[in-house]
Design an enzyme around this catalytic site. Structure first.
Site, PDB file in Angstrom:
ATOM      1  N   ASP A 173      -3.804   5.757   6.481  1.00  0.00           N
ATOM      2  CA  ASP A 173      -4.285   6.997   7.068  1.00  0.00           C
ATOM      3  C   ASP A 173      -5.296   6.638   8.160  1.00  0.00           C
ATOM      4  O   ASP A 173      -4.908   6.289   9.271  1.00  0.00           O
ATOM      5  CB  ASP A 173      -4.905   7.794   5.901  1.00  0.00           C
ATOM      6  CG  ASP A 173      -5.251   9.216   6.249  1.00  0.00           C
ATOM      7  OD1 ASP A 173      -4.345   9.960   6.640  1.00  0.00           O
ATOM      8  OD2 ASP A 173      -6.429   9.592   6.114  1.00  0.00           O
ATOM      9  N   ARG A 232       0.816  11.492  -9.376  1.00  0.00           N
ATOM     10  CA  ARG A 232       1.259  10.108  -9.119  1.00  0.00           C
ATOM     11  C   ARG A 232       2.620   9.826  -9.753  1.00  0.00           C
ATOM     12  O   ARG A 232       3.326   8.921  -9.351  1.00  0.00           O
ATOM     13  CB  ARG A 232       0.246   9.108  -9.683  1.00  0.00           C
ATOM     14  CG  ARG A 232      -1.106   9.114  -8.992  1.00  0.00           C
ATOM     15  CD  ARG A 232      -1.885   7.878  -9.415  1.00  0.00           C
ATOM     16  NE  ARG A 232      -3.293   7.930  -9.085  1.00  0.00           N
ATOM     17  CZ  ARG A 232      -3.831   7.609  -7.909  1.00  0.00           C
ATOM     18  NH1 ARG A 232      -3.058   7.212  -6.924  1.00  0.00           N
ATOM     19  NH2 ARG A 232      -5.126   7.678  -7.711  1.00  0.00           N
ATOM     20  N   GLU A 275       0.837  -1.202   0.000  1.00  0.00           N
ATOM     21  CA  GLU A 275       0.000   0.000   0.000  1.00  0.00           C
ATOM     22  C   GLU A 275       0.871   1.250   0.000  1.00  0.00           C
ATOM     23  O   GLU A 275       2.018   1.217   0.449  1.00  0.00           O
ATOM     24  CB  GLU A 275      -0.915  -0.054   1.240  1.00  0.00           C
ATOM     25  CG  GLU A 275      -1.755   1.160   1.533  1.00  0.00           C
ATOM     26  CD  GLU A 275      -2.817   1.483   0.486  1.00  0.00           C
ATOM     27  OE1 GLU A 275      -2.478   1.509  -0.712  1.00  0.00           O
ATOM     28  OE2 GLU A 275      -3.971   1.737   0.865  1.00  0.00           O
ATOM     29  N   ASP A 276       0.319   2.357  -0.494  1.00  0.00           N
ATOM     30  CA  ASP A 276       1.084   3.606  -0.516  1.00  0.00           C
ATOM     31  C   ASP A 276       1.123   4.281   0.852  1.00  0.00           C
ATOM     32  O   ASP A 276       2.165   4.683   1.338  1.00  0.00           O
ATOM     33  CB  ASP A 276       0.552   4.578  -1.589  1.00  0.00           C
ATOM     34  CG  ASP A 276      -0.953   4.841  -1.488  1.00  0.00           C
ATOM     35  OD1 ASP A 276      -1.630   4.243  -0.627  1.00  0.00           O
ATOM     36  OD2 ASP A 276      -1.460   5.653  -2.274  1.00  0.00           O
ATOM     37  N   PHE A 317      -1.036  16.434   3.905  1.00  0.00           N
ATOM     38  CA  PHE A 317      -1.439  15.716   2.707  1.00  0.00           C
ATOM     39  C   PHE A 317      -0.249  15.643   1.756  1.00  0.00           C
ATOM     40  O   PHE A 317       0.299  16.654   1.347  1.00  0.00           O
ATOM     41  CB  PHE A 317      -2.638  16.388   2.032  1.00  0.00           C
ATOM     42  CG  PHE A 317      -3.316  15.466   1.074  1.00  0.00           C
ATOM     43  CD1 PHE A 317      -4.207  14.505   1.539  1.00  0.00           C
ATOM     44  CD2 PHE A 317      -3.037  15.517  -0.289  1.00  0.00           C
ATOM     45  CE1 PHE A 317      -4.819  13.623   0.662  1.00  0.00           C
ATOM     46  CE2 PHE A 317      -3.645  14.639  -1.168  1.00  0.00           C
ATOM     47  CZ  PHE A 317      -4.541  13.690  -0.694  1.00  0.00           C
TER      48      PHE A 317
HETATM   49  P1  IMP Z   1      -7.305   5.033   4.742  1.00  0.00           P
HETATM   50  O1  IMP Z   1      -8.376   4.053   4.392  1.00  0.00           O
HETATM   51  O2  IMP Z   1      -7.869   6.266   5.370  1.00  0.00           O
HETATM   52  O3  IMP Z   1      -6.191   4.442   5.555  1.00  0.00           O
HETATM   53  O4  IMP Z   1      -6.759   5.593   3.395  1.00  0.00           O
HETATM   54  C1  IMP Z   1      -5.835   5.008   2.627  1.00  0.00           C
HETATM   55  C2  IMP Z   1      -5.825   5.659   1.263  1.00  0.00           C
HETATM   56  O5  IMP Z   1      -6.104   7.065   1.335  1.00  0.00           O
HETATM   57  C3  IMP Z   1      -4.470   5.579   0.647  1.00  0.00           C
HETATM   58  O6  IMP Z   1      -4.334   4.407  -0.111  1.00  0.00           O
HETATM   59  C4  IMP Z   1      -4.425   6.813  -0.230  1.00  0.00           C
HETATM   60  O7  IMP Z   1      -4.964   6.525  -1.492  1.00  0.00           O
HETATM   61  C5  IMP Z   1      -5.317   7.809   0.445  1.00  0.00           C
HETATM   62  N1  IMP Z   1      -4.554   8.811   1.213  1.00  0.00           N
HETATM   63  C6  IMP Z   1      -4.494   8.959   2.549  1.00  0.00           C
HETATM   64  N2  IMP Z   1      -3.686   9.969   2.912  1.00  0.00           N
HETATM   65  C7  IMP Z   1      -3.197  10.480   1.766  1.00  0.00           C
HETATM   66  C8  IMP Z   1      -2.275  11.549   1.468  1.00  0.00           C
HETATM   67  O8  IMP Z   1      -1.689  12.242   2.327  1.00  0.00           O
HETATM   68  N3  IMP Z   1      -2.021  11.755   0.159  1.00  0.00           N
HETATM   69  C9  IMP Z   1      -2.598  11.029  -0.844  1.00  0.00           C
HETATM   70  N4  IMP Z   1      -3.445  10.023  -0.612  1.00  0.00           N
HETATM   71  C10 IMP Z   1      -3.754   9.747   0.684  1.00  0.00           C
HETATM   72 MG    MG Z   2      -4.553   4.418  -2.305  1.00  0.00          MG
END
Ligand code: IMP
Ligand code: MG
Length: 179
Positions: free
Chosen positions: A103, A165, A99-100, A152
């Site tokens: 959050d 990206r 995963e990238d 962000f």
């Molecule tokens: P989560 O479900 O809230 O943990 O979100 C995960 C996804 O949110 C990641 O795979 C990203 O695509 C997106 N995301 C969360 N924070 C960022 C950020 O700072 N920049 C870009 N994408 C983010």
């Molecule tokens: Mg993502």
């Protein structure tokens, strides 16, 4: 540096070194396992997945999944939709999710349960970035490239409205871009 960025947070060299370090850790942990499959989450993991895999020297397969929980906002909606599912079964496989960024944790928590329900033998998580301050659901993360603050970030696969990206580094967007 890209004109929309306030600063570069993590350079390409630092990311490549992290990919190598994580690949070594994964390889040590998987030394006794066969049937290892790396599942990249589209689209954010593309660059990291490629760098990680180049450092992996063991028998493995790869697959991709695409889910969304964000829509067009900066915050997770908490609801996860599957846009593209796995292309092969994962029964009895040792899955490593790539995963990238983590959050809120909603995406990974959903996927981990989903893979467990699909009878994976084990499910581990490897993320390039971790934002622990924003967690809404608790989740065990096995491999982490970098911890980041509550800013962000874009680049190296990560987007804002699908842009940035392609950047070869991770940076912080100027606030005026999304305000
Ligand atoms: P989560 O479900 O809230 O943990 O979100 C995960 C996804 O949110 C990641 O795979 C990203 O695509 C997106 N995301 C969360 N924070 C960022 C950020 O700072 N920049 C870009 N994408 C983010
Ligand atoms: Mg993502």
């Amino acid at each position: 540096m890209h004109k929309d960025l306030q600063k570069i947070l993590i350079s390409e060299e630092e990311i490549k070194a992290a990919a190598k370090r994580l690949a070594e850790q994964i390889q040590r942990d998987c030394a006794d396992e066969d049937e290892v499959v790396f599942v990249g989450l589209l689209k954010g993991s593309v660059q990291f997945m490629a760098d990680l895999l180049k450092n992996i020297d063991m028998k493995c397969t790869i697959d991709f999944m695409c889910v969304s929980s964000y829509g067009k906002s900066l915050k997770s909606t908490g609801r996860v939709n599957i846009i593209k599912d796995l292309s092969e079964p994962i029964d009895d496989k040792n899955v490593i999710i790539v995963e990238d960024i983590i959050d809120s944790g909603n995406t990974l928590s959903f996927i981990k349960k989903y893979f467990t329900a699909k009878n994976a033998k084990s499910v581990r998580i490897c993320t390039l970035l971790n934002k622990p301050s924003r967690r809404e659901v608790e989740i065990d993360v096995d491999y982490i490239g970098f911890e980041v603050d509550d800013e962000f970030v874009v680049g190296y696969g990560l987007d804002y409205l699908e842009y940035y990206r392609n950047l070869p580094y991770i940076g912080v967007l100027k606030p005026e871009i999304y305000e």
